[in-house]
Write an enzyme that holds these catalytic residues in place. Structure first.
Site, mmCIF file in Angstrom:
data_model
loop_
_atom_site.group_PDB
_atom_site.id
_atom_site.type_symbol
_atom_site.label_atom_id
_atom_site.label_comp_id
_atom_site.label_asym_id
_atom_site.label_seq_id
_atom_site.Cartn_x
_atom_site.Cartn_y
_atom_site.Cartn_z
ATOM 1 N N CYS A 17 6.605 -4.577 -4.960
ATOM 2 C CA CYS A 17 7.723 -5.352 -5.506
ATOM 3 C C CYS A 17 7.941 -5.057 -6.992
ATOM 4 C CB CYS A 17 7.412 -6.837 -5.300
ATOM 5 S SG CYS A 17 8.514 -7.929 -6.216
ATOM 6 N N TRP A 25 5.255 -11.730 3.194
ATOM 7 C CA TRP A 25 4.033 -11.135 2.629
ATOM 8 C C TRP A 25 2.783 -11.784 3.235
ATOM 9 C CZ3 TRP A 25 5.436 -7.023 0.075
ATOM 10 C CH2 TRP A 25 6.589 -7.001 -0.693
ATOM 11 N N LYS A 72 12.727 -19.081 -0.442
ATOM 12 C CA LYS A 72 12.059 -17.849 -0.015
ATOM 13 C C LYS A 72 10.617 -17.844 -0.517
ATOM 14 C CE LYS A 72 14.696 -15.049 -2.211
ATOM 15 N NZ LYS A 72 14.976 -13.727 -2.774
ATOM 16 N N TYR A 73 9.780 -17.113 0.172
ATOM 17 C CA TYR A 73 8.366 -17.029 -0.204
ATOM 18 C C TYR A 73 8.156 -15.709 -0.940
ATOM 19 C CZ TYR A 73 8.492 -20.639 3.343
ATOM 20 O OH TYR A 73 8.823 -21.753 4.062
ATOM 21 N N GLU A 94 8.933 -16.862 -11.304
ATOM 22 C CA GLU A 94 10.041 -16.066 -11.849
ATOM 23 C C GLU A 94 9.478 -15.039 -12.837
ATOM 24 O OE1 GLU A 94 13.251 -15.407 -11.361
ATOM 25 O OE2 GLU A 94 12.972 -14.099 -13.092
ATOM 26 N N SER A 95 9.532 -13.776 -12.429
ATOM 27 C CA SER A 95 8.865 -12.725 -13.202
ATOM 28 C C SER A 95 9.380 -12.603 -14.634
ATOM 29 C CB SER A 95 9.010 -11.383 -12.490
ATOM 30 O OG SER A 95 10.376 -11.044 -12.355
ATOM 31 N N TYR A 110 19.541 -3.392 -5.132
ATOM 32 C CA TYR A 110 19.491 -4.298 -3.974
ATOM 33 C C TYR A 110 20.902 -4.619 -3.485
ATOM 34 C CZ TYR A 110 14.471 -5.068 -4.485
ATOM 35 O OH TYR A 110 13.109 -4.885 -4.526
HETATM 36 N N1 LIG Z 1 13.315 -13.880 -9.072
HETATM 37 C C1 LIG Z 1 12.154 -13.377 -8.568
HETATM 38 C C2 LIG Z 1 12.471 -12.371 -7.455
HETATM 39 C C3 LIG Z 1 11.231 -11.968 -6.752
HETATM 40 C C4 LIG Z 1 11.565 -11.282 -5.414
HETATM 41 O O1 LIG Z 1 12.715 -11.238 -4.959
HETATM 42 N N2 LIG Z 1 10.512 -10.757 -4.762
HETATM 43 C C5 LIG Z 1 10.695 -10.148 -3.469
HETATM 44 C C6 LIG Z 1 9.904 -8.880 -3.342
HETATM 45 S S1 LIG Z 1 10.547 -7.525 -4.220
HETATM 46 C C7 LIG Z 1 10.135 -11.057 -2.400
HETATM 47 O O2 LIG Z 1 9.033 -11.538 -2.542
HETATM 48 N N3 LIG Z 1 10.874 -11.278 -1.345
HETATM 49 C C8 LIG Z 1 10.447 -12.064 -0.250
HETATM 50 C C9 LIG Z 1 11.572 -12.372 0.672
HETATM 51 O O3 LIG Z 1 12.701 -11.954 0.402
HETATM 52 O O4 LIG Z 1 11.307 -13.034 1.670
HETATM 53 C C10 LIG Z 1 11.372 -12.747 -9.688
HETATM 54 O O5 LIG Z 1 11.910 -11.892 -10.414
HETATM 55 O O6 LIG Z 1 10.243 -13.120 -9.883
#
Ligand SMILES: N[C@@H](CCC(=O)N[C@@H](CS)C(=O)NCC(=O)O)C(=O)O
Length: 356
Positions: free
Chosen positions: A81, A121, A158-159, A176-177, A224
């Site tokens: 990710c 995940w 979402k997880y 939030e990264s 994306y």
């Molecule tokens: N806003 C979040 C986005 C994180 C994100 O979208 N992570 C994706 C992986 S690249 C994820 O875990 N997706 C899980 C899903 O869509 O179910 C951040 O920047 O921390």
């Protein structure tokens, strides 16, 4: 925890309320919260990312709710990710490895419960099952979903990774990264081995923020938007903006070593995590094929330059990256075939020191 209403509020920014959002703007997750990025779709077929939910801050103030203590926090992440990887880059280059532990999940999404269809995940069951990934050392969770459920019993979003976990209060501090990297940059400076490194210095903040804005929208999230679009129009619009932004980066990087000048900054780390995935994944999986990264001399050399900063290469696990994208989105790649790719050597020499 925020309510369903405030999540919508967060996703659209403070200007919008339920009253002034027209029904054509309201995404389907208003009716049913998105459980994975593949569900985040507007009526026009465009990808629409929802906002993160846990937004607490760690502080260097010892009296705060989440003080920056060594050994207290854990980063749940995935090498696949880009958002989680930018947190890991910070953890490494700030010298926080002894202070903040981390665990990577397995790269390919799996069913997270027998009782529903959600895929997401998961952790390996043993240390040896999946090189790079480890079983959850803190909570014995089987999935990231379980981590969210431990933190909140009524979570409906979402997880996602990254997740910054507080071992003491047994909850999620922040998912939030963009905020996690800011905390890593400043709040742990009393214990960071590389406290002097400041990737968001006050004199550069306006420029970094402005740069982040278009790089996030057109490149980090732009790929994306290309890949998850379900209609031709939104795909083409996203692809146009993506390549305009890459061309802009190429021009900027023809004049200076880094994206905001001749000093490494937060904006470089945020850009890097997308560039490193570009030729191996985004070009094919997300249909970003107008031009490859390696056809941009400045961007390509710049990517190698950042990759070669001590600590950064250890955050790039191309196996996990490729297996995740090609293996976790069956609606885009139904047979899970992983293209052979070009196997670029990002450790090879670059020409960026011409700017010093
Ligand atoms: N806003 C979040 C986005 C994180 C994100 O979208 N992570 C994706 C992986 S690249 C994820 O875990 N997706 C899980 C899903 O869509 O179910 C951040 O920047 O921390």
């Amino acid at each position: 925890m925020t309510s369903c209403f405030s999540k919508i509020h967060l996703a659209f920014g403070p200007k919008h309320t339920l009253a002034n959002l027209s029904s054509s703007v309201l995404p389907p997750f208003f009716l049913k919260m998105a459980r994975s990025a593949l569900d985040e779709m507007s009526d026009s077929g465009a990808f629409l990312r929802t906002a993160s939910t846990f937004r607490n801050f760690i502080s260097r103030d010892p009296n705060s709710q989440y003080p920056a203590e060594s050994g207290r926090y854990h980063l749940y992440m995935s090498y696949a990710c880009p958002w989680a990887s930018r947190c890991l880059v910070y953890l490494k280059i700030k010298g926080l490895e002894k202070a903040i532990s981390f665990t990577s999940v397995k790269p390919i999404w799996e069913r997270t419960k027998d009782s529903d269809e959600h895929t997401g995940w998961v952790f390996p069951l043993s240390e040896t099952e999946e090189p790079g990934a480890e079983p959850d050392p803190l909570n014995g969770a089987k999935s990231i979903r379980e981590i969210y459920e431990l933190a909140s019993t009524n979570y409906t979003g979402k997880y996602t990774v990254p997740v910054l976990w507080d071992k003491k209060l047994k909850t999620i501090v922040n998912n939030e990264s963009s905020e996690i990297i800011r905390m890593f940059n400043t709040e742990f400076n009393d214990i960071a081995e590389n406290a002097a490194l400041d990737l968001y210095p006050s004199h550069m903040q306006t420029q970094i923020d402005e740069t982040n804005e278009w790089i996030y929208s057109d490149i980090n999230n732009g790929v994306y938007k290309c890949g998850f679009a379900r209609k031709q129009g939104p795909y083409e619009e996203a692809a146009k903006l993506l390549y305009e932004a890459l061309d802009k980066c190429e021009r900027i990087l023809g004049k200076q070593r880094y994206i905001c000048g001749n000093t490494l900054s937060e904006a470089d780390i945020r850009l890097f995590v997308s560039l490193i995935r570009f030729d191996e994944v985004y070009t094919v999986h997300f249909k970003c094929n107008k031009k490859l990264l390696r056809e941009y001399p400045n961007l390509f050399n710049y990517t190698k330059d950042i990759y070669q900063i001590p600590g950064v290469s250890s955050t790039v696990n191309m196996e996990h990256i490729k297996r995740h994208y090609y293996g976790s989105h069956p609606s885009i790649n139904p047979f899970g075939i992983i293209p052979i790719g070009s196997n670029i050597n990002f450790s090879s020499p670059h020409d960026r020191d011409r700017f010093y």
